[in-house]
Scaffold this motif. Sequence first.
Motif, PDB file in Angstrom:
ATOM      1  N   SER A  34       0.807  -1.223   0.000  1.00 17.86           N
ATOM      2  CA  SER A  34       0.000   0.000   0.000  1.00 17.86           C
ATOM      3  C   SER A  34       0.840   1.273   0.000  1.00 17.86           C
ATOM      4  O   SER A  34       0.354   2.338  -0.370  1.00 17.86           O
ATOM      5  CB  SER A  34      -0.933   0.004   1.215  1.00 17.86           C
ATOM      6  N   GLU A  82      -0.663   1.253  -4.210  1.00 18.41           N
ATOM      7  CA  GLU A  82      -1.445   1.917  -3.176  1.00 18.41           C
ATOM      8  C   GLU A  82      -2.419   0.974  -2.475  1.00 18.41           C
ATOM      9  O   GLU A  82      -2.245  -0.238  -2.490  1.00 18.41           O
ATOM     10  CB  GLU A  82      -2.144   3.149  -3.754  1.00 18.41           C
ATOM     11  N   CYS A  83      -3.445   1.527  -1.850  1.00 16.79           N
ATOM     12  CA  CYS A  83      -4.386   0.691  -1.100  1.00 16.79           C
ATOM     13  C   CYS A  83      -5.209  -0.190  -2.033  1.00 16.79           C
ATOM     14  O   CYS A  83      -5.731  -1.210  -1.634  1.00 16.79           O
ATOM     15  CB  CYS A  83      -5.299   1.527  -0.211  1.00 16.79           C
ATOM     16  N   ARG A  84      -5.267   0.196  -3.291  1.00 15.84           N
ATOM     17  CA  ARG A  84      -6.054  -0.582  -4.244  1.00 15.84           C
ATOM     18  C   ARG A  84      -5.536  -2.012  -4.317  1.00 15.84           C
ATOM     19  O   ARG A  84      -6.307  -2.958  -4.207  1.00 15.84           O
ATOM     20  CB  ARG A  84      -5.988   0.088  -5.602  1.00 15.84           C
ATOM     21  N   SER A 134      -4.143  -1.207   4.816  1.00 15.98           N
ATOM     22  CA  SER A 134      -3.850  -0.654   3.492  1.00 15.98           C
ATOM     23  C   SER A 134      -4.128   0.849   3.445  1.00 15.98           C
ATOM     24  O   SER A 134      -3.394   1.595   2.800  1.00 15.98           O
ATOM     25  CB  SER A 134      -4.614  -1.394   2.395  1.00 15.98           C
ATOM     26  N   ASN A 176      -1.259   3.579   2.595  1.00 20.68           N
ATOM     27  CA  ASN A 176      -1.441   4.495   1.468  1.00 20.68           C
ATOM     28  C   ASN A 176      -1.333   5.952   1.904  1.00 20.68           C
ATOM     29  O   ASN A 176      -0.797   6.801   1.182  1.00 20.68           O
ATOM     30  CB  ASN A 176      -2.793   4.237   0.819  1.00 20.68           C
ATOM     31  N   GLY A 185      -5.189   8.278  -7.658  1.00 18.37           N
ATOM     32  CA  GLY A 185      -4.886   7.787  -6.319  1.00 18.37           C
ATOM     33  C   GLY A 185      -4.228   8.847  -5.464  1.00 18.37           C
ATOM     34  O   GLY A 185      -4.057   9.996  -5.872  1.00 18.37           O
ATOM     35  N   GLY A 186      -3.856   8.438  -4.266  1.00 22.67           N
ATOM     36  CA  GLY A 186      -3.299   9.357  -3.291  1.00 22.67           C
ATOM     37  C   GLY A 186      -1.981   9.980  -3.716  1.00 22.67           C
ATOM     38  O   GLY A 186      -1.772  11.184  -3.567  1.00 22.67           O
ATOM     39  N   TRP A 187      -1.076   9.166  -4.256  1.00 20.49           N
ATOM     40  CA  TRP A 187       0.230   9.685  -4.683  1.00 20.49           C
ATOM     41  C   TRP A 187       0.059  10.739  -5.775  1.00 20.49           C
ATOM     42  O   TRP A 187       0.596  11.834  -5.682  1.00 20.49           O
ATOM     43  CB  TRP A 187       1.102   8.544  -5.207  1.00 20.49           C
ATOM     44  N   VAL A 212      -8.906   8.359  -0.659  1.00 14.92           N
ATOM     45  CA  VAL A 212      -8.284   7.042  -0.464  1.00 14.92           C
ATOM     46  C   VAL A 212      -9.243   6.123   0.281  1.00 14.92           C
ATOM     47  O   VAL A 212      -9.357   4.933  -0.031  1.00 14.92           O
ATOM     48  CB  VAL A 212      -6.932   7.183   0.288  1.00 14.92           C
ATOM     49  N   GLY A 215     -10.616   2.744  -1.216  1.00 13.31           N
ATOM     50  CA  GLY A 215     -10.436   1.516  -0.438  1.00 13.31           C
ATOM     51  C   GLY A 215     -11.735   0.756  -0.268  1.00 13.31           C
ATOM     52  O   GLY A 215     -11.764  -0.475  -0.359  1.00 13.31           O
TER      53      GLY A 215
END
Length: 168
Positions: free
Chosen positions: A27, A33-35, A56, A60, A122-124, A148, A152
């Motif tokens: 994650s 990531e958390c996905r 996760s 993330n 996503g978060g990044w 996120v 999730g």
Amino acid sequence: MQEICRTLQEFLTAHGIPDWLVVFIISLFPVLECRLGMFTAIVLLNMNPFVGFVISFLGNILPIPFILLLINKIFEWLKKIPGICKPIIWLEQHTLKKRDKIDKYGVWGLLIFVAIPLPGTGGWTGALLASLLGLDRKKSFGVICVGVFIAGLIISVLSLIIGEAVFG
């Protein structure tokens, strides 16, 4: 992607890393990531979905404040290094191509961008985009956390469906 998760999970598990830490490490990675952390937790490791979700999510979210605070300075520094300048400029330009959603919808655009679990979101990427656009860091962090969380939940449901279909 399933093969990447399986390979990474098997590598980490073979080296004695506990399942919860495998999910956390997956994650942390951009793109995964958390996905894919959730997918690994539920489908590959048969982990309790709630526990997998929390681990996760935390994995993330951990890098997001650092991206929001430091990425612009890191990019400035990396642009001064021959051979690294071009990939950094490409990454900035590629990320800024997604700014229309943010420009049009503001923080809602950032939320939707992070929450929809598609490649390149996503978060990044949301944190990178918020930093490059100079958005308020505190507000962006909150919005990214909610995004996120939503991503999730979506992946958790899909992973439970896939897990049930595959493993009955």
